[in-house]
Design a protein around this motif. Structure first.
Motif, PDB file in Angstrom:
ATOM      1  N   LYS A   1      10.235  36.419   0.090  1.00 13.19           N
ATOM      2  CA  LYS A   1      11.603  35.979  -0.162  1.00 13.19           C
ATOM      3  C   LYS A   1      11.657  34.478  -0.445  1.00 13.19           C
ATOM      4  N   ALA A   2      10.849  33.707   0.253  1.00 13.84           N
ATOM      5  CA  ALA A   2      10.825  32.262   0.010  1.00 13.84           C
ATOM      6  C   ALA A   2      10.369  31.952  -1.413  1.00 13.84           C
ATOM      7  N   ALA A   3       9.485  32.800  -1.950  1.00 12.77           N
ATOM      8  CA  ALA A   3       8.959  32.572  -3.295  1.00 12.77           C
ATOM      9  C   ALA A   3       9.859  33.120  -4.388  1.00 12.77           C
ATOM     10  N   ARG A   4      10.587  34.223  -4.101  1.00 12.66           N
ATOM     11  CA  ARG A   4      11.312  34.924  -5.167  1.00 12.66           C
ATOM     12  C   ARG A   4      12.834  34.910  -4.994  1.00 12.66           C
ATOM     13  N   TYR A   5      13.333  34.883  -3.751  1.00 16.42           N
ATOM     14  CA  TYR A   5      14.780  34.909  -3.502  1.00 16.42           C
ATOM     15  C   TYR A   5      15.330  33.486  -3.444  1.00 16.42           C
ATOM     16  N   CYS A   6      15.080  32.736  -4.512  1.00  9.67           N
ATOM     17  CA  CYS A   6      15.544  31.352  -4.609  1.00  9.67           C
ATOM     18  C   CYS A   6      16.851  31.318  -5.406  1.00  9.67           C
ATOM     19  N   PRO A   7      17.726  30.349  -5.135  1.00  6.81           N
ATOM     20  CA  PRO A   7      18.999  30.291  -5.883  1.00  6.81           C
ATOM     21  C   PRO A   7      18.800  30.263  -7.394  1.00  6.81           C
ATOM     22  N   GLU A   8      17.732  29.606  -7.846  1.00  9.18           N
ATOM     23  CA  GLU A   8      17.461  29.531  -9.286  1.00  9.18           C
ATOM     24  C   GLU A   8      17.161  30.886  -9.893  1.00  9.18           C
ATOM     25  N   ASN A   9      16.835  31.864  -9.036  1.00  7.61           N
ATOM     26  CA  ASN A   9      16.450  33.199  -9.493  1.00  7.61           C
ATOM     27  C   ASN A   9      17.497  34.245  -9.120  1.00  7.61           C
ATOM     28  N   ILE A  10      18.726  33.788  -8.848  1.00  2.00           N
ATOM     29  CA  ILE A  10      19.794  34.684  -8.401  1.00  2.00           C
ATOM     30  C   ILE A  10      21.032  34.501  -9.267  1.00  2.00           C
ATOM     31  N   VAL A  11      21.659  35.620  -9.620  1.00  2.00           N
ATOM     32  CA  VAL A  11      22.957  35.622 -10.308  1.00  2.00           C
ATOM     33  C   VAL A  11      23.918  36.474  -9.498  1.00  2.00           C
ATOM     34  N   ILE A  12      25.139  35.993  -9.318  1.00  2.00           N
ATOM     35  CA  ILE A  12      26.198  36.782  -8.687  1.00  2.00           C
ATOM     36  C   ILE A  12      27.194  37.162  -9.772  1.00  2.00           C
ATOM     37  N   SER A  13      27.488  38.451  -9.838  1.00  2.00           N
ATOM     38  CA  SER A  13      28.324  38.975 -10.924  1.00  2.00           C
ATOM     39  C   SER A  13      29.492  39.774 -10.358  1.00  2.00           C
ATOM     40  N   PHE A  14      30.696  39.495 -10.861  1.00  2.00           N
ATOM     41  CA  PHE A  14      31.905  40.247 -10.526  1.00  2.00           C
ATOM     42  C   PHE A  14      32.450  40.875 -11.803  1.00  2.00           C
ATOM     43  N   ALA A  15      32.970  42.101 -11.696  1.00  2.00           N
ATOM     44  CA  ALA A  15      33.643  42.727 -12.832  1.00  2.00           C
ATOM     45  C   ALA A  15      34.772  43.606 -12.315  1.00  2.00           C
ATOM     46  N   GLY A  16      35.950  43.474 -12.944  1.00  2.00           N
ATOM     47  CA  GLY A  16      37.073  44.319 -12.565  1.00  2.00           C
ATOM     48  C   GLY A  16      38.329  43.512 -12.311  1.00  2.00           C
TER      49      GLY A  16
END
Length: 412
Positions: free
Chosen positions: A175-190
């Motif tokens: 998680k420290a290597a891959r779950y970084c903010p630079e590798n995360i998108v938060i998406s809302f639809a509706g």
């Protein structure tokens, strides 16, 4: 309206407002999956996805499920070859509560030892279930025949021996290597207010510190094998894969149109020839599996062992005729309309829109341009679709995977 925001820590937010809807789907997308794993990590992306639901600093596993149920919300997650997604759908009036719970399980999971033991058993049962689901297993066999044992050739579930050995330290390290903010998108639809979505993300994710995210190198080596998993079952499950263009290639929509003609619908050539005319299969179809670096066109059929060779040859003849003559104008127009209809239908689905805009932002770092894509489809020609035939079908590069009661693999 579509809104995007990029935060100083690298996190990205995308909001697709859909007027008149009373529900919203929210997703947290991470750019990691089985294709990014090492041999020792094989299966850990999927195992982490399971463990995120097993308790946080303030909620037990049951309390997470109960909290979603109390507001009538749906929650789930999935792991793919190149992405992991955690998502919830709720009525618009419960947006804040649902996002708080989703954020809690994503950010504050504690991975209790007793839950680790139980969930290893659950995932091992999932692996066993996959072994007893021959159509799914067939596509896993094809992945190995197509890509080998690395990156996109890995089974998402991983080997049971790996799963049994994962530790909390392994989870935290990955998680420290891959779950970084630079590798995360938060998406809302509706039916969601942009200001509300932005405030929620800033409240729970704004404190995340920018990590030391490094994109891992990924070498794609096509294997071009024919593999068989022998099983004493009633049908032979057959899959044929051809290397083709990557996800963002200028001819990507033309490829989808060509595939629709080949095996994407009931009027397709494969369906009409292999099922309707020859009666060799109940299920026969083709589809595109595309990633950032590469892609494949895959043909699948479930057939009787006694007619497996005949079905394999019939599929080959359909493809050979496609290569020789291309598709007609009538077929092209039909396939293009099917693609346009699919895009328009998806505009009415909040989960589809959450995923569409979230994935595009994750992999392309910009907003998906729906009108621009629709215009590109309208400008596409039959010649574009026929060009993708030459870019795809080459028997010297194909791979075959099969599951069933056969004595030997299919000949390449």
């Amino acid at each position: 309206m579509v809104y995007e925001k990029k935060y100083g820590n690298g996190l990205r937010l995308v909001v697709k407002q859909m007027e008149g809807l009373l529900s919203v789907t929210m997703g947290i997308l991470v750019g990691t999956g089985s294709s990014w794993e090492t041999d020792s990590e094989d299966g850990i992306s999927h195992f982490i996805e399971h463990m995120q639901f097993k308790g946080t600093k303030k909620r037990t596993s049951f309390e997470i499920s109960d909290a979603f149920d109390r507001i009538g919300a749906q929650v789930n997650a999935f792991t793919g070859k190149d992405m992991t997604c955690y998502y919830s759908k709720c009525t618009s009036d419960h947006t804040a509560e649902a996002f708080e719970i989703l954020s809690d399980l994503f950010l504050n999971s504690t991975f209790p030892d007793e839950e680790m033991v139980r969930e290893k058993g659950v995932v091992c049962e999932e692996i066993s279930m996959n072994e007893d689901t021959p159509d799914d297993l067939c596509l896993d066999v094809l992945s190995s025949a197509f890509y080998g044992k690395k990156n996109y050739g890995r089974n998402i579930l991983g080997p049971a021996d790996n799963v049994k050995c994962f530790t909390r330290e392994d989870i935290f390290r990955y998680k420290a290597a891959r779950y970084c903010p630079e590798n995360i998108v938060i998406s809302f639809a509706g039916g969601v207010d942009i200001a509300t979505a932005e405030a929620l993300v800033e409240s729970y994710f704004g404190v995340l510190e920018k990590g030391v995210f490094e994109m891992r190198e990924k070498s794609i080596d096509f294997a071009h094998l024919s593999l068989l998993r022998k099983k004493p079952i009633e049908q032979v499950h057959l899959a044929i894969g051809y290397p083709t263009i990557h996800r963002d290639h200028p001819l990507a929509y033309a490829l989808q149109t060509m595939n629709s003609v080949l095996g994407g619908s009931m009027s397709s050539r494969l369906f009409q020839e292999v099922r309707e005319k020859l009666g060799l299969a109940y299920s026969v179809y083709s589809y595109i599996s595309a990633f950032s670096e590469c892609g494949s066109l895959i043909v699948y059929a479930g057939v009787n062992p006694s007619s497996a060779d005949k079905a394999y040859d019939a599929i080959g003849k359909v493809i050979a005729e496609l290569m020789e003559k291309g598709i007609s104008e009538e077929e092209f127009l039909r396939g293009r309309e099917q693609m346009k209809a699919s895009m328009l239908f998806s505009q009415e689905s909040t989960p589809s829109q959450m995923l569409l805009y979230g994935k595009y932002m994750l992999f392309n770092d910009r907003l998906f341009d729906f009108e621009g894509k629709l215009d590109a489809i309208n400008r596409m020609t039959k010649e574009d679709a026929n060009e993708t035939i030459a870019l795809t079908f080459d028997d010297s590069r194909k791979a075959v995977g099969a599951v069933g009661n056969l004595d030997k693999p299919f000949a390449l």
